[in-house]
Motif scaffolding. Sequence first.
Motif, short mmCIF file in Angstrom:
data_model
loop_
_atom_site.label_atom_id
_atom_site.label_comp_id
_atom_site.label_asym_id
_atom_site.label_seq_id
_atom_site.Cartn_x
_atom_site.Cartn_y
_atom_site.Cartn_z
N ASP A 174 20.14 21.61 0.27
CA ASP A 174 21.35 21.57 0.47
C ASP A 174 21.28 20.85 2.07
N GLY A 175 19.82 20.19 1.70
CA GLY A 175 19.48 19.27 3.23
C GLY A 175 19.36 19.45 4.23
N SER A 176 18.86 21.35 4.52
CA SER A 176 17.99 21.47 5.15
C SER A 176 17.01 21.67 5.40
N SER A 177 16.47 21.20 4.19
CA SER A 177 15.35 20.83 3.88
C SER A 177 14.56 20.03 3.18
N ASP A 178 13.70 19.72 3.41
CA ASP A 178 12.31 18.49 2.47
C ASP A 178 12.54 18.95 1.07
N VAL A 179 12.78 17.88 0.11
CA VAL A 179 12.26 18.14 -1.25
C VAL A 179 12.14 17.21 -1.15
N THR A 180 10.89 17.94 -2.24
CA THR A 180 9.13 16.70 -2.69
C THR A 180 8.60 17.41 -3.96
N VAL B 139 0.39 -1.13 -0.11
CA VAL B 139 0.13 0.35 -0.24
C VAL B 139 0.91 1.37 -0.01
N ALA B 140 0.41 1.81 -0.86
CA ALA B 140 1.61 3.38 -1.29
C ALA B 140 0.19 4.73 -0.88
N VAL B 141 0.31 4.87 0.26
CA VAL B 141 -0.21 6.45 0.78
C VAL B 141 0.77 7.36 0.12
N ASP B 142 -0.03 8.58 -1.05
CA ASP B 142 0.87 10.23 -1.25
C ASP B 142 0.36 10.60 -1.89
N TYR B 143 0.88 12.16 -2.02
CA TYR B 143 -0.42 12.83 -2.90
C TYR B 143 0.23 12.39 -4.66
N GLY B 144 -0.02 13.15 -5.38
CA GLY B 144 0.00 12.61 -6.81
C GLY B 144 -0.99 12.94 -7.91
N HIS B 145 -0.52 12.78 -9.46
CA HIS B 145 -1.69 12.73 -10.13
C HIS B 145 -1.86 11.60 -11.03
N LEU B 146 -2.32 12.26 -12.47
CA LEU B 146 -2.71 11.21 -13.19
C LEU B 146 -2.24 11.61 -14.69
N ARG B 147 -1.87 10.59 -15.73
CA ARG B 147 -1.95 11.23 -16.73
C ARG B 147 -2.42 12.72 -17.36
N ASP B 148 -3.74 12.41 -17.51
CA ASP B 148 -3.88 13.24 -18.24
C ASP B 148 -4.11 14.30 -17.76
N SER B 149 -3.69 14.85 -15.90
CA SER B 149 -3.38 15.97 -15.18
C SER B 149 -2.35 16.29 -15.25
N ARG B 150 -0.81 16.26 -15.30
CA ARG B 150 0.14 16.64 -15.39
C ARG B 150 0.41 17.81 -15.28
N PRO B 151 0.91 18.08 -14.03
CA PRO B 151 1.11 20.15 -13.63
C PRO B 151 1.75 19.97 -14.51
N ILE B 152 1.46 21.14 -15.27
CA ILE B 152 2.31 21.53 -16.66
C ILE B 152 3.67 22.58 -16.28
N ASP B 153 3.86 23.01 -14.51
CA ASP B 153 4.88 23.29 -14.89
C ASP B 153 5.38 22.53 -13.33
N GLY B 154 5.35 21.81 -13.05
CA GLY B 154 5.93 20.63 -11.75
C GLY B 154 5.22 20.89 -10.57
N THR B 155 5.63 20.19 -9.82
CA THR B 155 4.65 20.51 -8.44
C THR B 155 6.71 20.23 -7.01
N LEU B 156 7.45 20.78 -7.12
CA LEU B 156 8.56 20.20 -7.10
C LEU B 156 8.95 21.96 -5.31
N THR B 157 8.55 21.65 -4.60
CA THR B 157 8.65 22.25 -3.07
C THR B 157 9.07 21.94 -2.41
N GLY B 158 9.50 22.26 -1.29
CA GLY B 158 10.29 22.25 -0.07
C GLY B 158 9.60 22.87 1.39
N TYR B 159 10.05 21.84 2.37
CA TYR B 159 9.08 22.21 3.72
C TYR B 159 10.05 22.08 5.02
N ARG B 160 10.48 23.25 6.17
CA ARG B 160 11.41 22.93 6.85
C ARG B 160 10.63 23.80 7.98
#
Length: 428
Positions: A332-338, A301-322
Motif C-alpha cells: 500500500d506504499g506505507s512500507s518496504d516490500v522485499t 557489483v550486486a550485494v544482496d540477500y538471496g538463494h541458489l537453485r538447489d535451496s530455494r525457500p519452499i514458500d517464499g521470502t516476501l516480507t515488509g519493513y516499516r
Amino acid sequence: MSRLWRDAMAGALYGPGGFFVAGSGPADHFRTSVHASPAFAAALLRLVEEVDAALGHPSRLDVVDVGAGRGELLQILLASVGLAVGVSGEPAHSGRSGLIPPRAGSPATLTPATSARRPPDEPSLVTARPSLAERIRFTAVEYANRPENLPEEINWVSEIPGGITGVLLATEWLDNVPLDVAVHTGDGWRYVLVDPDSGVETIGELVSPADLDWLTAWWPSPASAPRAASGRDLRVTSMDATGGSASGFGAARPAQGSSLTARSRPGCPETPHSDHRAEIGRPRDEAWANAVQKVERGLAVAVDYGHLRDSRPIDGTLTGYRGGRQVPPVPDGSSDVTAHVAMDSVGSAGAAVARCAYSLVSQREALRALGADGRRPPLSLAGTDPAAYVRALAAASSVAELTDPAGLGGHWWLRQPVGIPLGPAVAR
C-alpha cells in the motif's frame, strides 16, 4: 481490486508517493551494510581502487550507485576519497578510520619522505597521472528527488547512464525490483494476486510461457525440489560458491533497532494454500542484464540477500519493513516490500551480456578479501596504548557485524567483470 504482485510492488515502491520516492528514505526503516559501518564503504573504496588499476587509471573513473537511497554510500565514498588524496594530488591520511589498513601504492598510503624527494630530472608520478580524487565521478541512480544537502560532486539521475568506465554498485537494489509470485497447484504454476490495500492474496491465472520457462529453469517444481527452510521463519539455507554450506540469516533484511517478528505471526495476510510458492525472478534478471550492459569497461557489483537453485525457500521470502520493524508485506506504499534474490539466475543473465563469467561469494568472504576481517586487536595493545586498543576494538566490532554469517555477512556479492580481468574474490 486484486493485482499481480509485480504491479502492486511497482506502485507501492516507486509510484507517486511510493515508499522509495516519498519521505526521508529507507534508512529510517531498515538497516543495511551501508548504515551499519563505515568499513563497508572503506572496502568498496578499495575495490574501486583495484578496478581503477585494472583499467589502467583512466582519465575518468565512474562510480555509479543504483538504488542509492538518499546518497549515503556515495557521500561516504566522496569523503573517503577527499581524505585519502589531498587537493594537490599528494597522498594525505587514510579516511578509513583504521578499519582497513591501506595497501602500499594505494591513494591512502602515506608517502615516505625519502621517496618524496626525487631528482630534478626524474618525472613525478603525481604529475604523470592525475589523482583518483581528480578523476573519479560519482552518480546516484534513484527515483526520489535529489536530497537538498547532497554534495554537488554527486550527480543525481533516475536511470542508469550508459558508457560506464569504472564500477557499478547495486547494494540491496535487486531485492526491491518488483516481481510476480506464483503457487504450484494441481494444474501447474498460477500467479498469486494481491489486494494492495489489505494484502489479502488470491490465486489467479496460469503463468505466462516466459515465466513458466524461468520457473522451469530456476525454481524446481515440488516433485524435484529439496525442501529448503521455510520462508515463514525467513531463513534461507544455501550453498556458497565453492560448494560449502553457508548458514542462512534470521531475517530477510535486518531491521534497525528492533527484534524481528516472523512473517507467520498472527495478523499477517492469509496466503493461498499451496505446498509450494515461488517468486519469479525474471524481472530482476532483466534489470541486472540492463545494468551490466551500461558498463563499457569495469565491474558491476550486486550485494544482496538471496538463494541458489538447489535451496530455494519452499514458500517464499516476501516480507515488509516499516519504522525499523518487520511487518506483513502489504503493498500500500506505507512500507518496504522485499524478497530474496535468485542470485544464480541474476548472475547468469549478467554473464550472458558481459560474455564473461561472474563470481558469487558471501559478504564475509568478499570483505575479508578486501582487508576487513573483524579480528580483535591483540590484548597486549591494551597495556601499551589503551586508547588505541579501545578504538581498534570498536572498529573490529563494527566489521564483525558486516561479516557475521548469520546476519549481514550472509549477503551475497555478485561480481560481473566487463572487459577487465576478475581479481581474487576471496582472501588467501
